[in-house]
Scaffold this active site. Sequence first.
Site, PDB file in Angstrom:
ATOM      1  N   LYS A 164     -29.157  23.687  14.398  1.00 13.74           N
ATOM      2  CA  LYS A 164     -28.881  22.248  14.249  1.00 13.74           C
ATOM      3  C   LYS A 164     -28.125  21.702  15.455  1.00 13.74           C
ATOM      4  O   LYS A 164     -27.226  22.348  15.966  1.00 13.74           O
ATOM      5  CB  LYS A 164     -28.039  22.013  12.975  1.00 13.74           C
ATOM      6  N   ARG A 189     -26.215  17.943  16.897  1.00 16.36           N
ATOM      7  CA  ARG A 189     -25.803  16.593  16.510  1.00 16.36           C
ATOM      8  C   ARG A 189     -25.874  15.708  17.739  1.00 16.36           C
ATOM      9  O   ARG A 189     -24.977  15.771  18.599  1.00 16.36           O
ATOM     10  CB  ARG A 189     -24.375  16.605  15.952  1.00 16.36           C
ATOM     11  N   GLN A 220     -12.528  18.867  11.655  1.00 18.86           N
ATOM     12  CA  GLN A 220     -11.877  18.680  12.962  1.00 18.86           C
ATOM     13  C   GLN A 220     -11.002  19.898  13.239  1.00 18.86           C
ATOM     14  O   GLN A 220      -9.781  19.830  13.243  1.00 18.86           O
ATOM     15  CB  GLN A 220     -11.058  17.396  12.956  1.00 18.86           C
ATOM     16  N   ASP A 268     -22.062  15.414   3.165  1.00 23.93           N
ATOM     17  CA  ASP A 268     -21.315  14.177   3.396  1.00 23.93           C
ATOM     18  C   ASP A 268     -22.322  13.016   3.428  1.00 23.93           C
ATOM     19  O   ASP A 268     -22.658  12.444   2.407  1.00 23.93           O
ATOM     20  CB  ASP A 268     -20.516  14.313   4.693  1.00 23.93           C
ATOM     21  N   THR A 269     -22.868  12.719   4.595  1.00 26.54           N
ATOM     22  CA  THR A 269     -23.904  11.666   4.637  1.00 26.54           C
ATOM     23  C   THR A 269     -25.251  12.189   4.136  1.00 26.54           C
ATOM     24  O   THR A 269     -26.165  11.411   3.911  1.00 26.54           O
ATOM     25  CB  THR A 269     -24.111  11.185   6.081  1.00 26.54           C
ATOM     26  N   GLY A 270     -25.361  13.509   4.030  1.00 22.48           N
ATOM     27  CA  GLY A 270     -26.641  14.114   3.640  1.00 22.48           C
ATOM     28  C   GLY A 270     -27.568  14.304   4.834  1.00 22.48           C
ATOM     29  O   GLY A 270     -28.680  14.819   4.674  1.00 22.48           O
ATOM     30  N   GLY A 271     -27.112  13.934   6.024  1.00 24.15           N
ATOM     31  CA  GLY A 271     -27.955  14.038   7.225  1.00 24.15           C
ATOM     32  C   GLY A 271     -28.394  15.471   7.506  1.00 24.15           C
ATOM     33  O   GLY A 271     -29.575  15.743   7.749  1.00 24.15           O
ATOM     34  N   GLY A 305       0.795  -1.230   0.000  1.00 26.02           N
ATOM     35  CA  GLY A 305       0.000   0.000   0.000  1.00 26.02           C
ATOM     36  C   GLY A 305       0.818   1.265   0.000  1.00 26.02           C
ATOM     37  O   GLY A 305       0.270   2.368  -0.163  1.00 26.02           O
ATOM     38  N   GLU A 306       2.145   1.167   0.175  1.00 25.51           N
ATOM     39  CA  GLU A 306       2.977   2.382   0.155  1.00 25.51           C
ATOM     40  C   GLU A 306       2.865   3.072  -1.204  1.00 25.51           C
ATOM     41  O   GLU A 306       2.736   2.412  -2.238  1.00 25.51           O
ATOM     42  CB  GLU A 306       4.451   2.029   0.394  1.00 25.51           C
TER      43      GLU A 306
HETATM   44  C1  R5P Z   1     -21.188  20.861   9.258  1.00 21.72           C
HETATM   45  O1  R5P Z   1     -20.894  21.656  10.096  1.00 21.72           O
HETATM   46  C2  R5P Z   1     -20.955  21.054   7.786  1.00 21.72           C
HETATM   47  O2  R5P Z   1     -21.042  22.394   7.422  1.00 21.72           O
HETATM   48  C3  R5P Z   1     -21.914  20.218   6.979  1.00 21.72           C
HETATM   49  O3  R5P Z   1     -23.230  20.682   7.209  1.00 21.72           O
HETATM   50  C4  R5P Z   1     -21.813  18.786   7.377  1.00 21.72           C
HETATM   51  O4  R5P Z   1     -20.481  18.389   7.442  1.00 21.72           O
HETATM   52  C5  R5P Z   1     -22.541  17.913   6.407  1.00 21.72           C
HETATM   53  O5  R5P Z   1     -22.384  16.588   6.824  1.00 21.72           O
HETATM   54  P1  R5P Z   1     -23.551  15.562   6.668  1.00 21.72           P
HETATM   55  O6  R5P Z   1     -23.967  15.604   5.233  1.00 21.72           O
HETATM   56  O7  R5P Z   1     -22.950  14.230   7.053  1.00 21.72           O
HETATM   57  O8  R5P Z   1     -24.649  15.971   7.603  1.00 21.72           O
END
Ligand code: R5P
Length: 333
Positions: free
Chosen positions: A197, A199, A101, A227-230, A42-43
Amino acid sequence: MAKSFDNTVLIGLSASKRLANNIAKELDIDQCDVEIKRFADGEILVNSKQPLRHKHVIVVQSTSKPVNETLMELLIALDSFKRADAKSIFVVIPYYGYARQDRKASGREPITSKLVAKLIENAGAGHITIVDVHSSQQQGFFEVPVDILPAIYVLMSAFERRRSLENAVIVSPDYGSVKRARTVAEEFNLPIVIMDKRRPCANQAEICNVLGEVEGKDCIITDDIIDTGGTLLASCKALKDRGAKSIVVACTHGLFSGEAEKNINEAVEQGIISELYVTNSNEGVHDLNIRNLTIVDLSQLLSKAIKIYVNPKCEYGNSISKIYKSTKGKILN
Ligand code: R5P
């Protein structure tokens, strides 16, 4: 080759090959081929096929999925270009992974975005360009100059070619995106709506309150990442519950991880989401099949920035902030 790019080469690494090709066409700049080998364990080994001694090198690489692979490839490439005696190394990171992060949100958490910044800098980057990083104070994680280019004007230019803004409101899906949403709202003279919002745990989003009028409105959700669309789907539900007429999404980085593609397609089929606009910062988006998705090209925006870096006498002067608003995004699909 255009005169302003004498002694300069563009290198697109594996996560940003198409975007680098578009930039090369836009600028009429030479691309330098690199060989990227993977050993059995994998290097990664990166090797420029041409000499880089005394050259200005512009490297384009999103640290998008798989983030650890693309990041490591970038670091190794930078080390190789530095050791090849490049005169200067400009790093364009359309999507900067680990940017979320950026603080200790709770005890004993790392600040990985800063760690990544240090790694990129130590590997050889002399200048960094990022598109819409999660929080702009991350500029301070680098000691070298950093430009953060907003993609929202490029996205909105594509949007405006297809839809009217007459009945629209700009929606920030969380407090972190308020500045971005406010900039757009002020620029287009539209009202702003802010989502409260929370989490409850990682990768889960819950909208507790909505600040602003959405009933009967065409809502434009602006965000940095899907990302996940959550976050997006929780925002859509809250807006629909409060009587939104339509929902369009303008988001810079379409990562679409996990079940995002399926869940978003369902929301489009159910008429909850009318349309989505994302950039090509994550090239994986070209392989997805998301309904009513428009992919907007970043190459014109990045090309203008590169012109300014390499040729201070270019037609845009030397102010990066002057190029955002005039840049139209080419629609790629
Ligand atoms: C969060 O603070 C970001 O601005 C995005 O809203 C978040 O990273 C989107 O991630 P996900 O689609 O997993 O909710």
